[in-house]
Motif scaffolding. Structure first.
Motif, PDB file in Angstrom:
ATOM      1  N   ALA A   1       0.767  -1.091  -0.044  1.00 45.57           N
ATOM      2  CA  ALA A   1       0.028  -0.137  -0.011  1.00 45.57           C
ATOM      3  C   ALA A   1       0.848   1.222  -0.198  1.00 45.57           C
ATOM      4  O   ALA A   1       0.407   2.333  -0.172  1.00 45.57           O
ATOM      5  N   SER A   2       2.140   1.188   0.317  1.00 42.42           N
ATOM      6  CA  SER A   2       2.975   2.405   0.345  1.00 42.42           C
ATOM      7  C   SER A   2       4.302   2.117   0.387  1.00 42.42           C
ATOM      8  O   SER A   2       4.800   0.780   0.348  1.00 42.42           O
ATOM      9  N   ALA A   3       5.251   3.035  -0.096  1.00 46.74           N
ATOM     10  CA  ALA A   3       6.739   2.955  -0.246  1.00 46.74           C
ATOM     11  C   ALA A   3       7.228   4.178   0.051  1.00 46.74           C
ATOM     12  O   ALA A   3       6.676   5.327  -0.095  1.00 46.74           O
ATOM     13  N   THR A   4       8.104   4.019   1.261  1.00 44.81           N
ATOM     14  CA  THR A   4       9.032   5.390   1.656  1.00 44.81           C
ATOM     15  C   THR A   4      10.432   5.303   0.801  1.00 44.81           C
ATOM     16  O   THR A   4      11.111   4.384   0.852  1.00 44.81           O
ATOM     17  N   CYS A   5      10.672   6.665   0.435  1.00 47.87           N
ATOM     18  CA  CYS A   5      11.866   6.640  -0.646  1.00 47.87           C
ATOM     19  C   CYS A   5      12.620   7.747  -0.203  1.00 47.87           C
ATOM     20  O   CYS A   5      12.155   8.986   0.412  1.00 47.87           O
ATOM     21  N   VAL A   6      13.956   7.856  -0.416  1.00 50.84           N
ATOM     22  CA  VAL A   6      14.575   9.053  -0.520  1.00 50.84           C
ATOM     23  C   VAL A   6      14.654   9.742  -2.011  1.00 50.84           C
ATOM     24  O   VAL A   6      15.025   8.791  -2.749  1.00 50.84           O
ATOM     25  N   ILE A   7      14.186  11.025  -2.005  1.00 48.69           N
ATOM     26  CA  ILE A   7      14.176  11.622  -3.242  1.00 48.69           C
ATOM     27  C   ILE A   7      14.927  12.936  -3.218  1.00 48.69           C
ATOM     28  O   ILE A   7      15.289  13.377  -2.343  1.00 48.69           O
ATOM     29  N   ARG A   8      15.066  13.528  -4.579  1.00 45.25           N
ATOM     30  CA  ARG A   8      15.808  14.843  -4.733  1.00 45.25           C
ATOM     31  C   ARG A   8      14.693  15.213  -5.986  1.00 45.25           C
ATOM     32  O   ARG A   8      14.278  14.868  -6.862  1.00 45.25           O
TER      33      ARG A   8
ATOM     34  N   GLY B   1      13.017  19.630 -10.241  1.00 46.87           N
ATOM     35  CA  GLY B   1      12.371  20.535 -11.200  1.00 46.87           C
ATOM     36  C   GLY B   1      10.953  20.854 -10.476  1.00 46.87           C
ATOM     37  O   GLY B   1      10.475  20.235  -9.880  1.00 46.87           O
ATOM     38  N   GLY B   2      10.645  21.995 -11.050  1.00 46.06           N
ATOM     39  CA  GLY B   2       9.265  22.461 -10.267  1.00 46.06           C
ATOM     40  C   GLY B   2       9.432  22.540  -8.889  1.00 46.06           C
ATOM     41  O   GLY B   2      10.503  22.518  -8.123  1.00 46.06           O
ATOM     42  N   VAL B   3       8.085  22.473  -8.112  1.00 46.22           N
ATOM     43  CA  VAL B   3       7.896  22.346  -6.634  1.00 46.22           C
ATOM     44  C   VAL B   3       7.246  21.026  -6.323  1.00 46.22           C
ATOM     45  O   VAL B   3       6.233  20.722  -7.220  1.00 46.22           O
ATOM     46  N   VAL B   4       7.819  20.208  -5.695  1.00 47.19           N
ATOM     47  CA  VAL B   4       7.218  19.028  -5.136  1.00 47.19           C
ATOM     48  C   VAL B   4       6.241  19.133  -3.923  1.00 47.19           C
ATOM     49  O   VAL B   4       6.745  19.673  -3.082  1.00 47.19           O
ATOM     50  N   ARG B   5       4.959  18.772  -4.246  1.00 48.39           N
ATOM     51  CA  ARG B   5       4.168  18.978  -3.215  1.00 48.39           C
ATOM     52  C   ARG B   5       3.528  17.748  -2.652  1.00 48.39           C
ATOM     53  O   ARG B   5       3.088  16.812  -3.274  1.00 48.39           O
ATOM     54  N   SER B   6       3.304  17.789  -1.239  1.00 48.08           N
ATOM     55  CA  SER B   6       2.708  16.635  -0.659  1.00 48.08           C
ATOM     56  C   SER B   6       1.065  16.777  -1.133  1.00 48.08           C
ATOM     57  O   SER B   6       0.528  17.653  -1.277  1.00 48.08           O
ATOM     58  N   GLY B   7       0.199  15.536  -1.400  1.00 45.21           N
ATOM     59  CA  GLY B   7      -1.034  15.390  -1.913  1.00 45.21           C
ATOM     60  C   GLY B   7      -1.147  15.611  -3.454  1.00 45.21           C
ATOM     61  O   GLY B   7      -2.322  15.358  -3.794  1.00 45.21           O
ATOM     62  N   ARG B   8       0.015  15.512  -4.233  1.00 44.65           N
ATOM     63  CA  ARG B   8      -0.074  15.620  -5.669  1.00 44.65           C
ATOM     64  C   ARG B   8       0.390  13.962  -6.075  1.00 44.65           C
ATOM     65  O   ARG B   8       1.039  13.317  -5.551  1.00 44.65           O
ATOM     66  N   TRP B   9      -0.379  13.725  -7.217  1.00 47.97           N
ATOM     67  CA  TRP B   9      -0.143  12.639  -7.886  1.00 47.97           C
ATOM     68  C   TRP B   9       1.219  12.778  -8.726  1.00 47.97           C
ATOM     69  O   TRP B   9       1.407  13.794  -9.477  1.00 47.97           O
ATOM     70  N   TYR B  10       1.792  11.491  -8.830  1.00 50.96           N
ATOM     71  CA  TYR B  10       3.031  11.476  -9.814  1.00 50.96           C
ATOM     72  C   TYR B  10       3.015  10.140 -10.521  1.00 50.96           C
ATOM     73  O   TYR B  10       2.411   9.161 -10.007  1.00 50.96           O
ATOM     74  N   ALA B  11       3.856  10.312 -11.809  1.00 54.82           N
ATOM     75  CA  ALA B  11       3.883   9.104 -12.572  1.00 54.82           C
ATOM     76  C   ALA B  11       5.271   9.052 -13.204  1.00 54.82           C
ATOM     77  O   ALA B  11       5.713   9.812 -13.702  1.00 54.82           O
TER      78      ALA B  11
ATOM     79  N   ARG C   1      12.576  12.843   2.518  1.00 56.32           N
ATOM     80  CA  ARG C   1      12.410  11.597   2.629  1.00 56.32           C
ATOM     81  C   ARG C   1      10.665  11.598   2.364  1.00 56.32           C
ATOM     82  O   ARG C   1      10.322  12.406   2.761  1.00 56.32           O
ATOM     83  N   VAL C   2      10.074  10.845   1.564  1.00 53.25           N
ATOM     84  CA  VAL C   2       8.723  10.904   1.196  1.00 53.25           C
ATOM     85  C   VAL C   2       7.979   9.520   1.415  1.00 53.25           C
ATOM     86  O   VAL C   2       8.714   8.500   1.217  1.00 53.25           O
ATOM     87  N   ARG C   3       6.741   9.635   1.382  1.00 51.80           N
ATOM     88  CA  ARG C   3       5.943   8.405   1.547  1.00 51.80           C
ATOM     89  C   ARG C   3       4.904   8.380   0.233  1.00 51.80           C
ATOM     90  O   ARG C   3       4.202   9.376   0.163  1.00 51.80           O
ATOM     91  N   PHE C   4       4.888   7.399  -0.713  1.00 49.25           N
ATOM     92  CA  PHE C   4       4.001   7.287  -1.738  1.00 49.25           C
ATOM     93  C   PHE C   4       3.036   6.367  -1.473  1.00 49.25           C
ATOM     94  O   PHE C   4       3.414   5.252  -0.909  1.00 49.25           O
ATOM     95  N   SER C   5       1.735   6.284  -1.913  1.00 45.63           N
ATOM     96  CA  SER C   5       0.698   5.192  -1.723  1.00 45.63           C
ATOM     97  C   SER C   5      -0.061   5.428  -3.117  1.00 45.63           C
ATOM     98  O   SER C   5       0.236   6.083  -4.176  1.00 45.63           O
ATOM     99  N   GLY C   6      -0.635   4.464  -3.407  1.00 45.44           N
ATOM    100  CA  GLY C   6      -1.565   4.106  -4.865  1.00 45.44           C
ATOM    101  C   GLY C   6      -1.171   2.942  -5.340  1.00 45.44           C
ATOM    102  O   GLY C   6      -0.273   2.376  -5.035  1.00 45.44           O
ATOM    103  N   ALA C   7      -2.138   2.490  -6.281  1.00 47.42           N
ATOM    104  CA  ALA C   7      -1.852   1.515  -7.218  1.00 47.42           C
ATOM    105  C   ALA C   7      -0.443   1.159  -7.712  1.00 47.42           C
ATOM    106  O   ALA C   7       0.029   0.050  -8.041  1.00 47.42           O
ATOM    107  N   GLY C   8       0.226   2.293  -8.049  1.00 50.09           N
ATOM    108  CA  GLY C   8       1.512   2.156  -8.867  1.00 50.09           C
ATOM    109  C   GLY C   8       2.788   2.065  -7.695  1.00 50.09           C
ATOM    110  O   GLY C   8       3.867   2.294  -8.298  1.00 50.09           O
ATOM    111  N   VAL C   9       2.487   2.072  -6.397  1.00 49.09           N
ATOM    112  CA  VAL C   9       3.387   1.939  -5.533  1.00 49.09           C
ATOM    113  C   VAL C   9       4.561   1.168  -5.721  1.00 49.09           C
ATOM    114  O   VAL C   9       5.642   1.207  -5.198  1.00 49.09           O
ATOM    115  N   ALA C  10       4.179  -0.099  -6.062  1.00 52.02           N
ATOM    116  CA  ALA C  10       5.156  -1.194  -6.376  1.00 52.02           C
ATOM    117  C   ALA C  10       6.203  -0.934  -7.416  1.00 52.02           C
ATOM    118  O   ALA C  10       7.256  -1.546  -7.526  1.00 52.02           O
ATOM    119  N   GLY C  11       5.991   0.268  -8.431  1.00 48.71           N
ATOM    120  CA  GLY C  11       6.596   0.487  -9.557  1.00 48.71           C
ATOM    121  C   GLY C  11       7.919   1.089  -9.385  1.00 48.71           C
ATOM    122  O   GLY C  11       9.064   0.565  -9.853  1.00 48.71           O
TER     123      GLY C  11
END
Length: 97
Positions: free
Chosen positions: A22-29, A32-42, A72-82
């Motif tokens: 259901a979720s993944a915790t990742c270290v990210i950088r 580009g742009g502004v990364v916001r909590s509550g936004r969808w990514y692909a 450090r961020v947490r992702f959730s959603g159907a594509g979280v295993a990707g």
């Protein structure tokens, strides 16, 4: 849109620290742009969108980050295993379905 303050955030995933169905915790950088909590990514290759539901910097929650900051961020959603290390994901509008 890379680097545009109002463009979709672009994230480079450096490492996946924890991953489950259901979720993944990742270290990210933010690269580009502004990364916001509550936004969808692909990522590419038709991967399902993932929701960035938490951003943490230096052990404290924040709402957003901009280049060249890391977090450090947490992702959730159907594509979280990707996503895996060394993958870039970009902010997208939520796709119904």
């Amino acid at each position: 849109m890379r680097g545009e303050a109002n463009g979709p955030g672009e994230i480079q995933i450096y490492a996946v620290e924890e991953s489950g169905p259901a979720s993944a915790t990742c270290v990210i950088r933010c690269v580009g742009g502004v990364v916001r909590s509550g936004r969808w990514y692909a990522g590419g290759s038709g991967s399902a969108p993932i929701l960035l539901d938490r951003i943490e910097r230096y052990g404290r929650p924040v709402d957003s980050i901009d280049p060249p900051h890391s977090a450090r961020v947490r992702f959730s959603g159907a594509g979280v295993a990707g996503p895996a290390g060394a993958v870039t994901v970009v902010g997208v509008d939520r796709i119904a379905g």
